[in-house]
Design a protein around this motif. Structure first.
Motif, PDB file in Angstrom:
ATOM      1  N   GLU A 167       0.777  -1.139   0.162  1.00 33.05           N
ATOM      2  CA  GLU A 167      -0.041  -0.174   0.056  1.00 33.05           C
ATOM      3  C   GLU A 167       0.831   1.250   0.134  1.00 33.05           C
ATOM      4  O   GLU A 167       1.702   1.350   0.938  1.00 33.05           O
ATOM      5  N   SER A 168       0.586   2.136  -0.735  1.00 25.82           N
ATOM      6  CA  SER A 168       1.196   3.411  -0.655  1.00 25.82           C
ATOM      7  C   SER A 168       0.477   4.765  -1.227  1.00 25.82           C
ATOM      8  O   SER A 168       0.031   4.552  -2.353  1.00 25.82           O
ATOM      9  N   PRO A 169       0.068   5.462  -0.183  1.00 22.75           N
ATOM     10  CA  PRO A 169       0.419   5.446   1.309  1.00 22.75           C
ATOM     11  C   PRO A 169      -0.375   4.367   1.931  1.00 22.75           C
ATOM     12  O   PRO A 169      -1.565   3.793   1.574  1.00 22.75           O
ATOM     13  N   SER A 170       0.211   3.917   3.198  1.00 20.43           N
ATOM     14  CA  SER A 170      -0.649   2.790   3.868  1.00 20.43           C
ATOM     15  C   SER A 170      -1.840   3.222   4.807  1.00 20.43           C
ATOM     16  O   SER A 170      -1.748   4.525   5.216  1.00 20.43           O
ATOM     17  N   ILE A 179       8.055   3.052  -4.977  1.00 25.36           N
ATOM     18  CA  ILE A 179       7.406   2.185  -5.983  1.00 25.36           C
ATOM     19  C   ILE A 179       8.673   1.694  -7.501  1.00 25.36           C
ATOM     20  O   ILE A 179       8.443   0.707  -7.649  1.00 25.36           O
ATOM     21  N   PRO A 180       9.215   2.936  -7.704  1.00 22.21           N
ATOM     22  CA  PRO A 180      10.066   2.425  -9.002  1.00 22.21           C
ATOM     23  C   PRO A 180      11.286   1.673  -8.529  1.00 22.21           C
ATOM     24  O   PRO A 180      11.379   0.570  -9.611  1.00 22.21           O
ATOM     25  N   ALA A 181      11.755   1.359  -7.448  1.00 23.52           N
ATOM     26  CA  ALA A 181      12.716   0.732  -7.083  1.00 23.52           C
ATOM     27  C   ALA A 181      12.116  -0.751  -6.973  1.00 23.52           C
ATOM     28  O   ALA A 181      12.647  -2.006  -7.223  1.00 23.52           O
ATOM     29  N   LEU A 182      10.824  -1.135  -6.176  1.00 25.37           N
ATOM     30  CA  LEU A 182      10.061  -2.251  -6.155  1.00 25.37           C
ATOM     31  C   LEU A 182       9.667  -2.918  -7.595  1.00 25.37           C
ATOM     32  O   LEU A 182       9.832  -4.149  -7.805  1.00 25.37           O
ATOM     33  N   ALA A 183       9.396  -2.192  -8.585  1.00 23.66           N
ATOM     34  CA  ALA A 183       8.836  -2.280  -9.720  1.00 23.66           C
ATOM     35  C   ALA A 183      10.227  -2.948 -10.617  1.00 23.66           C
ATOM     36  O   ALA A 183      10.174  -4.029 -11.034  1.00 23.66           O
ATOM     37  N   ALA A 184      11.337  -2.368 -10.214  1.00 26.87           N
ATOM     38  CA  ALA A 184      12.567  -3.082 -11.055  1.00 26.87           C
ATOM     39  C   ALA A 184      12.803  -4.410 -10.272  1.00 26.87           C
ATOM     40  O   ALA A 184      13.186  -5.170 -11.172  1.00 26.87           O
ATOM     41  N   LEU A 185      12.654  -4.583  -9.062  1.00 29.43           N
ATOM     42  CA  LEU A 185      12.800  -6.038  -8.397  1.00 29.43           C
ATOM     43  C   LEU A 185      11.748  -6.845  -9.009  1.00 29.43           C
ATOM     44  O   LEU A 185      11.852  -8.130  -9.361  1.00 29.43           O
ATOM     45  N   PRO A 192       4.461  -9.721 -10.968  1.00 30.53           N
ATOM     46  CA  PRO A 192       3.919  -8.420 -10.708  1.00 30.53           C
ATOM     47  C   PRO A 192       4.119  -7.697  -9.507  1.00 30.53           C
ATOM     48  O   PRO A 192       4.088  -8.294  -8.283  1.00 30.53           O
ATOM     49  N   LEU A 193       4.195  -6.412  -9.527  1.00 25.77           N
ATOM     50  CA  LEU A 193       4.110  -5.539  -8.446  1.00 25.77           C
ATOM     51  C   LEU A 193       2.671  -4.996  -8.328  1.00 25.77           C
ATOM     52  O   LEU A 193       2.097  -4.169  -9.495  1.00 25.77           O
ATOM     53  N   ILE A 194       1.940  -5.327  -7.188  1.00 25.33           N
ATOM     54  CA  ILE A 194       0.547  -4.770  -7.165  1.00 25.33           C
ATOM     55  C   ILE A 194       0.542  -3.620  -6.049  1.00 25.33           C
ATOM     56  O   ILE A 194       0.990  -4.138  -4.816  1.00 25.33           O
ATOM     57  N   VAL A 195      -0.029  -2.512  -6.404  1.00 22.30           N
ATOM     58  CA  VAL A 195      -0.131  -1.605  -5.470  1.00 22.30           C
ATOM     59  C   VAL A 195      -1.425  -1.000  -5.088  1.00 22.30           C
ATOM     60  O   VAL A 195      -2.102  -0.860  -5.916  1.00 22.30           O
ATOM     61  N   ASP A 196      -1.657  -1.032  -3.637  1.00 20.49           N
ATOM     62  CA  ASP A 196      -2.853  -0.335  -3.217  1.00 20.49           C
ATOM     63  C   ASP A 196      -2.755   1.240  -2.948  1.00 20.49           C
ATOM     64  O   ASP A 196      -1.975   1.428  -2.243  1.00 20.49           O
TER      65      ASP A 196
END
Length: 440
Positions: A167-170, A179-185, A192-196
């Motif tokens: 979640e961002s923000p949680s 988010i960009p760093a986690l997307a690269a991982l 997939p990177l799933i973001v709430d």
């Protein structure tokens, strides 16, 4: 006409002049309050049911009104991303999370699945992952030690990881992730990177533009700020490719959900609720701007009181993820000729009154303007103590302080909200004290 801007997309959606003429000139999308479609022939029925021609067949697999809502959400979330984006709407935000995540836990991708997630999540999300997936289905849930450290995520990803979730923000700690760093991982791992992004809305943050693959929202919150309807949404970029997942699922993930899991399991939004949500979304940008401006004023005021032990708001310099909020959270289309872009940090904040749990309960009970309620993002300001409300089911494992009050700032005058908080904190006994406080 040039490409419409965000506010125009929210007002117009996918309903244009030509379609209005075919509906007696109605300026608003019609509410198709019906469960099935009539066909002019058996062949038309067959072709529509097979997906060979446009149509909706039966409300469990689609309806023109829900279709308008999906097109509008896809346009807003995909705004300025340069990607083709589609959406599927659901009965609630939790239905959206469940559908978006369970789709990646099938046996086709291999045995012993695990998921990697930030522990800074809404209480029901924690329960879905820990209880429904972990206890009931044997999925290993790996909560990262420090969601702000990319290395903490990287350490627990392996060949059986099916997705990253954050979640961002949680809710309710209003903390962001990179988010960009986690997307690269996620790209490196082929998952997939799933973001709430419910608390930001696409008016302030569009994770797809930052590299995320799938976004989920509770439309019950700021998107549906009138508080009249519940709803959720899954929005994804097209042409995704993930390790061990079939192309039919990842080519158009939202369509896959609509024509498969949602059709079969039935978590479909009613056309009436889609219609009311469309009305709320029209003013999303202006409303979120007003609410966020008020929240910043309230947070700064609370941080200046010595009877407030701590304030949680990403717009305050002392907040741990303030730098990420400054980088990623911008009021959409706020820049322009002669105008600088405007940071907005959302409408939700938390604070801990000095005096612990008893003081928090007293302050909540004394509120006169702010409503005591377990919802957020409404035009009416609401407050709750997550430890006895939204996160009660999580129990002792919750990272949320037991004495934290969560405040969702509505569109009332910020000065009136501040006055109400002042009298709630002092109990109406004596003057308000405003020496320097602390912020997180």
């Amino acid at each position: 006409m040039t490409s419409p801007r965000f506010a125009t997309l929210a007002v117009r959606g996918s309903y244009d002049h030509e379609e209005a003429i075919s509906h007696h000139g109605s300026l608003s999308e019609p509410a198709y309050l019906t469960t099935a479609q009539h066909f002019d022939s058996a062949e038309a029925m067959r072709a529509t049911a097979a997906g060979e021609r446009e149509g909706w067949v039966y409300a469990r697999r689609g309806n023109p009104t829900t279709g308008h809502l999906e097109a509008t959400l896809a346009a807003l979330e995909g705004y300025q991303t340069g990607a083709e984006v589609t959406a599927a709407v659901t009965t609630t935000g939790m239905a959206a999370i469940s559908l978006a995540t369970s789709a990646f836990l099938g046996v086709a991708a291999g045995a012993e699945p695990n998921i990697v997630a930030s522990p800074a999540c809404y209480g029901s999300t924690v329960m879905v992952f820990d209880r429904r997936y972990g206890d009931e289905r044997g999925v290993s849930v790996r909560w990262v030690d420090d969601p702000y450290s990319v290395e903490s995520w990287e350490r627990v990803i392996d060949r059986n990881t099916r997705f990253l979730f954050a979640e961002s923000p949680s809710n309710p700690m209003v903390q962001l992730v990179d988010i960009p760093a986690l997307a690269a991982l996620a790209r490196e791992a082929g998952i997939p990177l799933i973001v709430d992004a419910t608390l930001a809305t696409p008016a302030l943050l569009r994770p797809l533009a930052l590299g995320a693959d799938i976004v989920v929202h509770s439309l019950t919150k700021a998107a549906g700020a009138s508080g009249r309807s519940m709803g959720g949404a899954v929005i994804a970029r097209r042409g995704l490719r993930f390790r061990g997942q079939p192309a039919e699922m990842t080519e158009d993930f939202a369509r896959y959900l609509r024509l498969g899991p949602m059709r079969d399991m039935g978590s479909v939004l009613s056309p009436f609720h889609a219609w009311t949500l469309l009305a709320d979304i029209r003013e999303l940008r202006t409303r979120v701007d007003t609410m966020s401006s008020g929240a910043l004023r309230v947070a700064e005021h609370l941080a200046g009181r010595d009877d407030v032990a701590e304030v949680f708001y990403p717009g305050l310099p002392g907040h741990r993820t303030h730098h990420l909020a400054q980088r990623d959270m911008w009021l959409v289309d706020s820049g322009g000729p002669g105008r600088d872009p405007v940071n907005r940090f959302g409408f939700l904040l938390g604070f801990r009154p000095a005096g612990g749990v008893a003081a928090a309960h007293r302050a909540l009970d004394r509120l006169r303007l702010v409503w005591r309620a377990n919802n957020l993002g409404q035009v009416k300001s609401t407050a709750t103590i997550p430890a006895i409300g939204t996160h009660l089911q999580v129990g002792a494992d919750s990272p949320v302080p037991a004495d934290m009050i969560r405040l969702s700032v509505g569109v009332e005058d910020a000065g009136d909200i501040i006055d109400d908080l002042d009298q709630a904190l002092t109990g109406g006994d004596g003057p308000v004290r405003r020496p320097a406080g602390r912020a997180q």
